[in-house]
Scaffold this active site. Structure first.
Site, PDB file in Angstrom:
ATOM      1  N   HIS A  83      21.840  14.499  55.676  1.00  9.51           N
ATOM      2  CA  HIS A  83      22.697  14.327  56.850  1.00  9.51           C
ATOM      3  C   HIS A  83      21.878  13.963  58.085  1.00  9.51           C
ATOM      4  O   HIS A  83      20.768  14.458  58.267  1.00  9.51           O
ATOM      5  CB  HIS A  83      23.584  15.558  57.090  1.00  9.51           C
ATOM      6  CG  HIS A  83      22.876  16.842  57.403  1.00  9.51           C
ATOM      7  ND1 HIS A  83      22.595  17.244  58.691  1.00  9.51           N
ATOM      8  CD2 HIS A  83      22.398  17.825  56.602  1.00  9.51           C
ATOM      9  CE1 HIS A  83      21.991  18.427  58.668  1.00  9.51           C
ATOM     10  NE2 HIS A  83      21.842  18.801  57.415  1.00  9.51           N
ATOM     11  N   ASP A  85      22.918  14.337  61.335  1.00  7.88           N
ATOM     12  CA  ASP A  85      23.163  15.118  62.548  1.00  7.88           C
ATOM     13  C   ASP A  85      22.273  16.353  62.615  1.00  7.88           C
ATOM     14  O   ASP A  85      21.756  16.820  61.593  1.00  7.88           O
ATOM     15  CB  ASP A  85      24.637  15.536  62.647  1.00  7.88           C
ATOM     16  CG  ASP A  85      25.059  16.496  61.545  1.00  7.88           C
ATOM     17  OD1 ASP A  85      24.697  16.271  60.367  1.00  7.88           O
ATOM     18  OD2 ASP A  85      25.757  17.482  61.851  1.00  7.88           O
ATOM     19  N   ASP A 146      15.994  19.620  59.849  1.00  6.79           N
ATOM     20  CA  ASP A 146      17.296  19.798  59.195  1.00  6.79           C
ATOM     21  C   ASP A 146      18.250  18.791  59.815  1.00  6.79           C
ATOM     22  O   ASP A 146      18.826  19.056  60.860  1.00  6.79           O
ATOM     23  CB  ASP A 146      17.765  21.241  59.420  1.00  6.79           C
ATOM     24  CG  ASP A 146      19.163  21.493  58.885  1.00  6.79           C
ATOM     25  OD1 ASP A 146      19.695  20.628  58.176  1.00  6.79           O
ATOM     26  OD2 ASP A 146      19.733  22.557  59.199  1.00  6.79           O
ATOM     27  N   GLU A 180      27.384  17.158  59.101  1.00  7.85           N
ATOM     28  CA  GLU A 180      27.232  18.262  58.147  1.00  7.85           C
ATOM     29  C   GLU A 180      27.218  19.595  58.881  1.00  7.85           C
ATOM     30  O   GLU A 180      27.794  20.578  58.425  1.00  7.85           O
ATOM     31  CB  GLU A 180      25.936  18.089  57.346  1.00  7.85           C
ATOM     32  CG  GLU A 180      25.799  19.038  56.167  1.00  7.85           C
ATOM     33  CD  GLU A 180      25.033  20.321  56.463  1.00  7.85           C
ATOM     34  OE1 GLU A 180      24.920  21.151  55.561  1.00  7.85           O
ATOM     35  OE2 GLU A 180      24.547  20.510  57.607  1.00  7.85           O
ATOM     36  N   GLU A 181      26.565  19.636  60.030  1.00 13.40           N
ATOM     37  CA  GLU A 181      26.381  20.901  60.759  1.00 13.40           C
ATOM     38  C   GLU A 181      27.686  21.437  61.332  1.00 13.40           C
ATOM     39  O   GLU A 181      27.760  22.590  61.728  1.00 13.40           O
ATOM     40  CB  GLU A 181      25.354  20.727  61.892  1.00 13.40           C
ATOM     41  CG  GLU A 181      23.952  20.339  61.413  1.00 13.40           C
ATOM     42  CD  GLU A 181      23.220  21.471  60.720  1.00 13.40           C
ATOM     43  OE1 GLU A 181      23.778  22.584  60.614  1.00 13.40           O
ATOM     44  OE2 GLU A 181      22.093  21.237  60.269  1.00 13.40           O
ATOM     45  N   ASP A 203      17.957  18.912  51.447  1.00  9.56           N
ATOM     46  CA  ASP A 203      18.239  19.663  52.680  1.00  9.56           C
ATOM     47  C   ASP A 203      17.814  21.120  52.522  1.00  9.56           C
ATOM     48  O   ASP A 203      18.471  22.017  53.046  1.00  9.56           O
ATOM     49  CB  ASP A 203      19.745  19.558  52.994  1.00  9.56           C
ATOM     50  CG  ASP A 203      20.064  19.975  54.428  1.00  9.56           C
ATOM     51  OD1 ASP A 203      19.132  20.090  55.236  1.00  9.56           O
ATOM     52  OD2 ASP A 203      21.249  20.183  54.723  1.00  9.56           O
ATOM     53  N   HIS A 386      17.244  25.200  63.087  1.00 10.31           N
ATOM     54  CA  HIS A 386      18.166  25.484  64.201  1.00 10.31           C
ATOM     55  C   HIS A 386      17.480  26.281  65.316  1.00 10.31           C
ATOM     56  O   HIS A 386      18.143  26.962  66.079  1.00 10.31           O
ATOM     57  CB  HIS A 386      19.420  26.247  63.731  1.00 10.31           C
ATOM     58  CG  HIS A 386      20.218  25.508  62.696  1.00 10.31           C
ATOM     59  ND1 HIS A 386      21.530  25.802  62.418  1.00 10.31           N
ATOM     60  CD2 HIS A 386      19.908  24.472  61.889  1.00 10.31           C
ATOM     61  CE1 HIS A 386      21.975  25.002  61.464  1.00 10.31           C
ATOM     62  NE2 HIS A 386      21.001  24.177  61.127  1.00 10.31           N
TER      63      HIS A 386
END
Ligand SMILES: [Zn+2]
Length: 415
Positions: A83, A85, A146, A180-181, A203, A386
């Site tokens: 992903h 994003d 990520d 995705e997030e 991922d 994150h």
């Protein structure tokens, strides 16, 4: 196989992370933020430069591309997915990646914020990274490994396969998704157009890790209807829905069945939101268990608890709505054991130890698995995601590329 190959994953990664692709949970549009397409457009261009001619982005920001089969053998079509994003939890604007070459176990202070220090004691995985080149952000933002690590690694896989045509493989599909997030990564995906039999998301974290199991997940909404009256004349009439909601929450088990009291393979029921007035109050729960039957048990338990409590309030009533969210991908992967077996073999061939893990959450792979594309999650090397202390090593990224190359080779061999 890799002696003469110059890996490009890290070099790509350093460029991709500087493009802001943060998704937005409050947005209703697809993709949730237009800026995600800034990276997707670059990926399409770069794929074309490598010679992957059908690469294109659709209106929703999904990138599709094909590396054609170069064998006479009939081999299942494998998709690699990542992903573009980054998480809304932490700023992704103005990311300045920093490379710390030949890491020797020291504390790494991030240049733009002296309070952000990466220490081995907090992140024991760093013990495996002595001598490696670590990439971090500069202290003000997340890094975005990520999942830009997965994106960069898949791009390097494409580069490898297009420049090493002697490595035999079946058809390979590349899929880059937005959002995705914010839990919408598979919303607009066109599996028919993709045309793959099996997929792997890139991922995951530690080198050698493979995740083939996720939670099964439902949402439960409890709506309590109280009885309303003028507060000055409410004696014996009013039933306050908010107070009942309070009792329901107070009656939840304290030391079990909650996120804060469980780990490993244990599931939970978790109130995530409450919204109401005296007349009507809504509580939203999420229910999680690795076993879909366990999910049902928890839902029955919660409903019984509420029913018992409501007996005290015969004039009030409640509604109980269960909505399916996603299911443990293992249920699907067990029907296609070769998908996980081949991945394990590829990890071993890359010289790594296989670590199979269960995700206490869902992935795009869990959704893909249930809409017809069995899809475990492979490591990409991302760590401390994150957060501002997010990091990844160049060497782990290259191992992820090697693992994918071995994986397409194993599929070819065993087909
Ligand atoms: Zn991710």
């Amino acid at each position: 196989m890799f002696e003469n190959y110059r890996f490009t994953a890290a070099e790509r990664f350093l460029r991709y992370v500087q493009i802001d692709t943060q998704s937005d949970p409050l947005s209703k549009s697809s993709p949730s933020t237009e800026k995600q397409k800034d990276l997707s457009r670059i990926l399409v261009e770069e794929l074309k430069m490598i010679g992957v001619n059908d690469a294109h982005m659709d209106e929703w920001g999904y990138v599709y591309a094909t590396i054609p089969s170069n064998t006479e053998k009939k081999v299942p079509v494998i998709c690699f997915c990542a992903h573009v994003d980054t998480a809304p939890d932490c700023s992704g604007t103005g990311v300045q990646p920093v490379i710390h070459n030949n890491y020797q176990g020291q504390d790494i202070a991030l240049p733009d914020d002296a309070t952000q220090v990466l220490r081995m004691i907090d992140y024991p995985y760093l013990k495996t990274q002595i001598g490696n080149d670590i990439i971090t952000a500069s202290g003000k933002t997340l890094l975005g490994s990520d999942d830009k690590a997965g994106v960069a690694e898949i791009m390097d896989l494409a580069n490898f396969l297009m420049t090493n045509k002697d490595v035999k493989h079946g058809g390979i599909k590349i899929l880059f998704t937005p959002d995705e997030e914010v839990g919408r990564g598979t919303e607009k995906v066109d599996l028919k157009k993709l045309g793959a039999n099996f997929a792997y998301t890139l991922d995951g974290g530690d080198a050698g890790s493979l995740e083939d199991e996720t939670f099964s997940a439902d949402a439960v909404q409890v709506i309590i209807h109280g009885v309303i009256a003028h507060p000055g004349y409410a004696k014996g009439k009013m039933i306050n829905a908010m107070k009942i909601a309070g009792e329901i929450l107070a009656a939840l088990p304290k030391n079990r069945l909650s996120p804060e009291s469980t780990e490993g393979k244990r599931g939970f029921m978790h109130p995530v939101r409450i919204d109401g007035i005296a007349e009507k109050c809504t509580i939203d729960f999420i229910i999680r268990d690795f076993d879909t039957k366990g999910l049902q048990k928890k839902e029955d338990y919660l409903r019984t608890q509420i029913e018992e409590l409501m007996r005290l309030y015969t004039k009030a009533s409640f509604e109980y709505k269960v909505t399916e969210q996603y299911r443990n991908m293992k249920e699907v992967l067990l029907l296609h054991p070769e998908v996980v077996d081949h991945a394990k073999e590829a990890i071993k061939r890359a010289g790594l130890k296989v670590k199979t893990e269960s995700i206490r959450g869902g992935t795009d792979g869990s959704r893909l698995s249930f809409i017809g594309l069995p899809c475990p999650n492979l490591f990409a090397g991302e760590q401390a995601i994150h957060s501002k202390l997010e990091f990844i090593s160049v060497q782990d990224m290259n191992k992820a590329v090697e693992t994918m190359v071995h994986l397409v080779t194993v599929w070819h061999e065993k087909s």
